[in-house]
Design a protein around this motif. Structure first.
Motif, PDB file in Angstrom:
ATOM      1  N   UNK A   1       0.818  -1.213   0.000  1.00  0.00           N
ATOM      2  CA  UNK A   1       0.000   0.000   0.000  1.00  0.00           C
ATOM      3  C   UNK A   1       0.855   1.268   0.000  1.00  0.00           C
ATOM      4  N   UNK A   2       2.176   1.123   0.078  1.00  0.00           N
ATOM      5  CA  UNK A   2       3.067   2.275   0.105  1.00  0.00           C
ATOM      6  C   UNK A   2       3.148   2.944   1.464  1.00  0.00           C
ATOM      7  N   UNK A   3       2.810   2.213   2.527  1.00  0.00           N
ATOM      8  CA  UNK A   3       2.802   2.757   3.882  1.00  0.00           C
ATOM      9  C   UNK A   3       4.024   2.351   4.695  1.00  0.00           C
ATOM     10  N   UNK A   4       4.941   1.622   4.094  1.00  0.00           N
ATOM     11  CA  UNK A   4       6.140   1.153   4.794  1.00  0.00           C
ATOM     12  C   UNK A   4       7.280   1.144   3.789  1.00  0.00           C
ATOM     13  N   UNK A   5       8.511   1.380   4.230  1.00  0.00           N
ATOM     14  CA  UNK A   5       9.650   1.353   3.295  1.00  0.00           C
ATOM     15  C   UNK A   5       9.730   0.024   2.526  1.00  0.00           C
ATOM     16  N   UNK A   6      10.047   0.115   1.247  1.00  0.00           N
ATOM     17  CA  UNK A   6      10.114  -1.060   0.397  1.00  0.00           C
ATOM     18  C   UNK A   6      11.402  -1.848   0.636  1.00  0.00           C
ATOM     19  N   UNK A   7      11.253  -3.160   0.667  1.00  0.00           N
ATOM     20  CA  UNK A   7      12.416  -4.054   0.731  1.00  0.00           C
ATOM     21  C   UNK A   7      13.066  -4.090  -0.647  1.00  0.00           C
ATOM     22  N   UNK A   8      14.315  -4.513  -0.702  1.00  0.00           N
ATOM     23  CA  UNK A   8      14.968  -4.726  -1.989  1.00  0.00           C
ATOM     24  C   UNK A   8      15.947  -5.878  -1.861  1.00  0.00           C
ATOM     25  N   UNK A   9      16.316  -6.424  -2.990  1.00  0.00           N
ATOM     26  CA  UNK A   9      17.183  -7.608  -3.030  1.00  0.00           C
ATOM     27  C   UNK A   9      18.639  -7.202  -3.206  1.00  0.00           C
ATOM     28  N   UNK A  10      19.499  -7.686  -2.315  1.00  0.00           N
ATOM     29  CA  UNK A  10      20.940  -7.556  -2.508  1.00  0.00           C
ATOM     30  C   UNK A  10      21.424  -8.663  -3.435  1.00  0.00           C
ATOM     31  N   UNK A  11      20.880  -9.854  -3.237  1.00  0.00           N
ATOM     32  CA  UNK A  11      21.147 -10.991  -4.118  1.00  0.00           C
ATOM     33  C   UNK A  11      19.802 -11.662  -4.372  1.00  0.00           C
TER      34      UNK A  11
END
Length: 91
Positions: A36-46
């Motif tokens: 919903x865009x209410x929390x920081x997005x995760x991202x992949x390092x690997x």
């Protein structure tokens, strides 16, 4: 020319376990809030390592604290215990 040796900002990432220690929400709640865009997005390092930006998480916590102080967070309604099917409370 050589590389710039003065870092602009120190960026730190945290993994899921560290996030759970900082933000006591269930994984499913965090995932839904991200969608919903209410929390920081995760991202992949690997391909198998998911992280969050610690600075973004800390700014989110600060914003939640400020919003809580101004009573702008919508709270869940208080349940009416008299309407329970199992063991209703009598007055």
């Amino acid at each position: 020319m050589g590389m710039n040796t003065t870092p602009v900002a120190s960026r730190r990432t945290i993994r899921r376990q560290q996030l759970r220690e900082i933000v006591p929400l269930a994984d499913s709640t965090i995932f839904e809030m991200e969608q919903r865009g209410e929390f920081p997005q995760r991202f992949y390092l690997t391909s198998r390592c998911v992280v969050w930006d610690l600075g973004e998480v800390e700014r989110w916590l600060d914003a939640r604290r400020a919003a809580s102080g101004t009573k702008s967070i919508k709270l869940a309604p208080t349940p009416d215990v008299r309407l329970r099917r199992a063991k209703p409370v009598r007055q």
